[in-house]
Motif scaffolding. Structure first.
Motif, PDB file in Angstrom:
ATOM      1  N   MET A   1       0.856  -1.193   0.000  1.00 29.89           N
ATOM      2  CA  MET A   1       0.000   0.000   0.000  1.00 29.89           C
ATOM      3  C   MET A   1       0.885   1.232   0.000  1.00 29.89           C
ATOM      4  SD  MET A   1      -2.973   1.102   2.706  1.00 29.89           S
ATOM      5  CE  MET A   1      -1.820   1.126   4.087  1.00 29.89           C
ATOM      6  N   ALA A   2       0.882   1.986  -1.092  1.00 34.29           N
ATOM      7  CA  ALA A   2       1.702   3.181  -1.216  1.00 34.29           C
ATOM      8  C   ALA A   2       0.942   4.392  -0.691  1.00 34.29           C
ATOM      9  CB  ALA A   2       2.114   3.389  -2.663  1.00 34.29           C
ATOM     10  N   GLY A   3       1.672   5.469  -0.469  1.00 34.73           N
ATOM     11  CA  GLY A   3       1.048   6.722  -0.079  1.00 34.73           C
ATOM     12  C   GLY A   3       0.730   6.851   1.390  1.00 34.73           C
ATOM     13  N   ARG A   4       1.354   6.055   2.224  1.00 38.60           N
ATOM     14  CA  ARG A   4       1.045   6.109   3.655  1.00 38.60           C
ATOM     15  C   ARG A   4       1.524   7.390   4.329  1.00 38.60           C
ATOM     16  NH1 ARG A   4       3.119   0.321   5.631  1.00 38.60           N
ATOM     17  NH2 ARG A   4       4.398   0.442   3.734  1.00 38.60           N
ATOM     18  N   MET A   5       2.400   8.144   3.664  1.00 41.65           N
ATOM     19  CA  MET A   5       2.897   9.395   4.244  1.00 41.65           C
ATOM     20  C   MET A   5       2.563  10.602   3.360  1.00 41.65           C
ATOM     21  SD  MET A   5       4.306   8.569   7.127  1.00 41.65           S
ATOM     22  CE  MET A   5       5.242  10.043   7.524  1.00 41.65           C
ATOM     23  N   ASP A   6       1.588  10.453   2.481  1.00 39.74           N
ATOM     24  CA  ASP A   6       1.222  11.547   1.587  1.00 39.74           C
ATOM     25  C   ASP A   6       0.889  12.815   2.372  1.00 39.74           C
ATOM     26  OD1 ASP A   6       1.582  10.123  -0.703  1.00 39.74           O
ATOM     27  OD2 ASP A   6      -0.542   9.754  -1.090  1.00 39.74           O
ATOM     28  N   GLY A   7       1.509  13.921   1.956  1.00 44.71           N
ATOM     29  CA  GLY A   7       1.214  15.208   2.562  1.00 44.71           C
ATOM     30  C   GLY A   7       1.908  15.477   3.875  1.00 44.71           C
TER      31      GLY A   7
ATOM     32  N   GLU B   1       9.402   7.447  -0.309  1.00 49.43           N
ATOM     33  CA  GLU B   1       8.711   6.489  -1.175  1.00 49.43           C
ATOM     34  C   GLU B   1       7.210   6.478  -0.910  1.00 49.43           C
ATOM     35  OE1 GLU B   1      12.288   3.124  -1.554  1.00 49.43           O
ATOM     36  OE2 GLU B   1      10.493   2.723  -0.364  1.00 49.43           O
ATOM     37  N   GLU B   2       6.852   6.758   0.338  1.00 52.18           N
ATOM     38  CA  GLU B   2       5.442   6.736   0.732  1.00 52.18           C
ATOM     39  C   GLU B   2       4.814   8.123   0.728  1.00 52.18           C
ATOM     40  OE1 GLU B   2       3.553   4.120   1.346  1.00 52.18           O
ATOM     41  OE2 GLU B   2       5.092   2.566   1.211  1.00 52.18           O
ATOM     42  N   GLY B   3       5.543   9.113   0.180  1.00 54.09           N
ATOM     43  CA  GLY B   3       4.930  10.420  -0.036  1.00 54.09           C
ATOM     44  C   GLY B   3       5.369  11.544   0.873  1.00 54.09           C
ATOM     45  N   ALA B   4       6.280  11.295   1.794  1.00 56.86           N
ATOM     46  CA  ALA B   4       6.689  12.333   2.740  1.00 56.86           C
ATOM     47  C   ALA B   4       7.701  13.287   2.132  1.00 56.86           C
ATOM     48  CB  ALA B   4       7.283  11.699   3.999  1.00 56.86           C
ATOM     49  N   ASP B   5       7.681  14.539   2.579  1.00 56.60           N
ATOM     50  CA  ASP B   5       8.758  15.482   2.356  1.00 56.60           C
ATOM     51  C   ASP B   5       9.640  15.482   3.600  1.00 56.60           C
ATOM     52  OD1 ASP B   5       7.866  16.274  -0.198  1.00 56.60           O
ATOM     53  OD2 ASP B   5       6.455  17.686   0.698  1.00 56.60           O
ATOM     54  N   ILE B   6      10.923  15.800   3.409  1.00 60.78           N
ATOM     55  CA  ILE B   6      11.916  15.534   4.446  1.00 60.78           C
ATOM     56  C   ILE B   6      12.684  16.798   4.821  1.00 60.78           C
ATOM     57  CG2 ILE B   6      13.959  14.175   5.047  1.00 60.78           C
ATOM     58  CD1 ILE B   6      11.448  12.471   4.561  1.00 60.78           C
ATOM     59  N   ILE B   7      12.911  16.972   6.117  1.00 62.64           N
ATOM     60  CA  ILE B   7      13.904  17.915   6.635  1.00 62.64           C
ATOM     61  C   ILE B   7      15.040  17.060   7.180  1.00 62.64           C
ATOM     62  CG2 ILE B   7      14.408  19.801   8.230  1.00 62.64           C
ATOM     63  CD1 ILE B   7      11.333  20.284   8.340  1.00 62.64           C
ATOM     64  N   ALA B   8      16.194  17.123   6.527  1.00 56.20           N
ATOM     65  CA  ALA B   8      17.311  16.235   6.849  1.00 56.20           C
ATOM     66  C   ALA B   8      18.448  17.010   7.505  1.00 56.20           C
ATOM     67  CB  ALA B   8      17.820  15.560   5.577  1.00 56.20           C
ATOM     68  N   VAL B   9      18.960  16.449   8.593  1.00 52.46           N
ATOM     69  CA  VAL B   9      20.022  17.095   9.356  1.00 52.46           C
ATOM     70  C   VAL B   9      21.169  16.109   9.553  1.00 52.46           C
ATOM     71  CG1 VAL B   9      20.629  17.944  11.658  1.00 52.46           C
ATOM     72  CG2 VAL B   9      18.499  18.688  10.583  1.00 52.46           C
TER      73      VAL B   9
ATOM     74  N   VAL C   1      16.359  11.434  -2.539  1.00 50.67           N
ATOM     75  CA  VAL C   1      14.987  11.821  -2.184  1.00 50.67           C
ATOM     76  C   VAL C   1      14.332  12.555  -3.350  1.00 50.67           C
ATOM     77  CG1 VAL C   1      13.601  13.333  -0.705  1.00 50.67           C
ATOM     78  CG2 VAL C   1      15.360  11.870   0.308  1.00 50.67           C
ATOM     79  N   GLU C   2      15.072  13.470  -3.967  1.00 48.11           N
ATOM     80  CA  GLU C   2      14.507  14.214  -5.093  1.00 48.11           C
ATOM     81  C   GLU C   2      14.231  13.311  -6.282  1.00 48.11           C
ATOM     82  OE1 GLU C   2      16.293  18.686  -4.205  1.00 48.11           O
ATOM     83  OE2 GLU C   2      17.309  17.390  -5.679  1.00 48.11           O
ATOM     84  N   ALA C   3      15.002  12.238  -6.421  1.00 45.40           N
ATOM     85  CA  ALA C   3      14.750  11.272  -7.499  1.00 45.40           C
ATOM     86  C   ALA C   3      13.414  10.560  -7.303  1.00 45.40           C
ATOM     87  CB  ALA C   3      15.884  10.252  -7.563  1.00 45.40           C
ATOM     88  N   LEU C   4      12.915  10.575  -6.084  1.00 41.76           N
ATOM     89  CA  LEU C   4      11.602  10.008  -5.783  1.00 41.76           C
ATOM     90  C   LEU C   4      10.490  11.053  -5.931  1.00 41.76           C
ATOM     91  CD1 LEU C   4      12.656   7.947  -2.634  1.00 41.76           C
ATOM     92  CD2 LEU C   4      12.006   7.011  -4.865  1.00 41.76           C
ATOM     93  N   ASP C   5      10.870  12.222  -6.441  1.00 44.12           N
ATOM     94  CA  ASP C   5       9.928  13.316  -6.690  1.00 44.12           C
ATOM     95  C   ASP C   5       9.340  13.868  -5.406  1.00 44.12           C
ATOM     96  OD1 ASP C   5       8.736  15.116  -8.431  1.00 44.12           O
ATOM     97  OD2 ASP C   5       6.915  13.916  -8.655  1.00 44.12           O
ATOM     98  N   ARG C   6      10.167  13.886  -4.357  1.00 42.78           N
ATOM     99  CA  ARG C   6       9.765  14.485  -3.101  1.00 42.78           C
ATOM    100  C   ARG C   6      10.667  15.671  -2.782  1.00 42.78           C
ATOM    101  NH1 ARG C   6       5.239  13.905  -3.351  1.00 42.78           N
ATOM    102  NH2 ARG C   6       5.197  15.075  -1.385  1.00 42.78           N
ATOM    103  N   ARG C   7      10.178  16.559  -1.945  1.00 47.73           N
ATOM    104  CA  ARG C   7      10.948  17.732  -1.548  1.00 47.73           C
ATOM    105  C   ARG C   7      11.801  17.407  -0.317  1.00 47.73           C
ATOM    106  NH1 ARG C   7       6.623  22.208  -0.466  1.00 47.73           N
ATOM    107  NH2 ARG C   7       5.646  20.414   0.575  1.00 47.73           N
ATOM    108  N   ILE C   8      12.956  18.066  -0.233  1.00 47.29           N
ATOM    109  CA  ILE C   8      13.830  17.865   0.914  1.00 47.29           C
ATOM    110  C   ILE C   8      14.593  19.149   1.212  1.00 47.29           C
ATOM    111  CG2 ILE C   8      15.591  16.827  -0.591  1.00 47.29           C
ATOM    112  CD1 ILE C   8      16.536  15.225   1.893  1.00 47.29           C
TER     113      ILE C   8
END
Length: 272
Positions: free
Chosen positions: A1-7, A29-37, A64-71
């Protein structure tokens, strides 16, 4: 089940490589955007493995950006509370003004006989593995509280936070303390629908996992202690994704009534 972290937006420490990068990728992969430290530098006293680099953190960003998510990725030392607050605030603003998850992952490990630890090594371990976890929560959790939408926090302890491992007095102390801290946060934050859980990884195939090679040398004068590291499953080292899958569950809405949970992902290492 994909999209468990959408938005959702998640703040992760120690994200340049190893478990931290794996957590960022699994959540993305599940839709999250990331703040990485990550501190992206060597830590004095940590000699069994090299420190993460700016290039490592840049690679996390690329993947992360290759997964089309923001970071949003920044260098920061978890021992510096003011800096963590700055990064959390900037990241939340850039990613839409919300924060849904926190993963306090950054940590170090120094192996030695108890009598050979220096004060600096002991304090450094406690400052990063324990105080740094507290800083992470204190820097990012107020955003969750102010939003009033609840949230989920995952603190990374260790199998050594359930059963102490030999030649690891500082690490053991820090990880047992993380367990107590997590339970305290869970008790008090529950009224605001903020869940706090903690994971106890066993040996994971990362740079930090290489410290186990030092164990063999230290065990020469105490070979009987080696039996403490037995597991119930045949593979000693796990891939980081095993831990990331647990992080995903605890951050997702699938665990909406799970808080104060001590989750061991360690092939049974801590169970006897």
């Amino acid at each position: 089940m994909a999209g468990r972290m959408d938005g959702k937006v998640v703040f992760i420490t120690g994200a340049a490589r190893g478990q931290g990068r794996s957590h960022a990728l699994r959540l993305a992969e599940e839709g999250a955007d990331i703040i990485a430290v990550d501190i992206c530098e060597a830590i004095p006293g940590v000699t069994a493995y090299e420190g993460a680099t700016e290039e490592d953190l840049a690679e996390t960003v690329r993947q992360v950006e290759a997964l089309d998510r923001r970071i949003v990725a920044e260098q920061a030392d978890v021992r510096d509370l003011a800096r963590l607050k700055e990064v959390a605030s900037t990241g939340v603003a850039e990613l839409g003004g919300r924060l849904d998850g926190i993963v306090a992952n950054a940590g170090i490990d120094i192996f030695n006989h108890w009598q050979d630890f220096t004060e600096e090594e002991f304090r450094t371990t406690i400052d990063i593995n324990l105080v740094g976890v507290w800083h992470t929560v204190m820097a990012a959790a107020p955003t969750m509280l102010e939003a009033g939408n609840g949230g989920s926090i995952v603190l990374i302890s260790s199998a050594n936070g359930i059963k102490a491992g030999p030649f690891n007095v500082a690490y053991n102390a820090s990880k047992f303390a993380v367990t107590g801290m997590a339970k305290s946060f869970a008790q008090e934050m529950g009224k605001d629908r903020i869940r706090v859980n903690f994971i106890h990884p066993g040996p994971v195939d990362t740079h930090m996992g290489q410290v186990l090679t030092a164990f063999e040398k230290l065990a020469d004068d105490n070979p009987g202690i080696v039996s403490m590291l037995n597991t119930w499953l045949p593979d000693t080292f796990m891939q980081p994704r095993e831990i990331s899958n647990a992080v995903l569950y605890l951050l997702s809405d699938e665990s909406s009534f799970t808080t104060g949970l001590s989750m061991a992902v360690d092939a049974g290492m801590s169970q006897y």
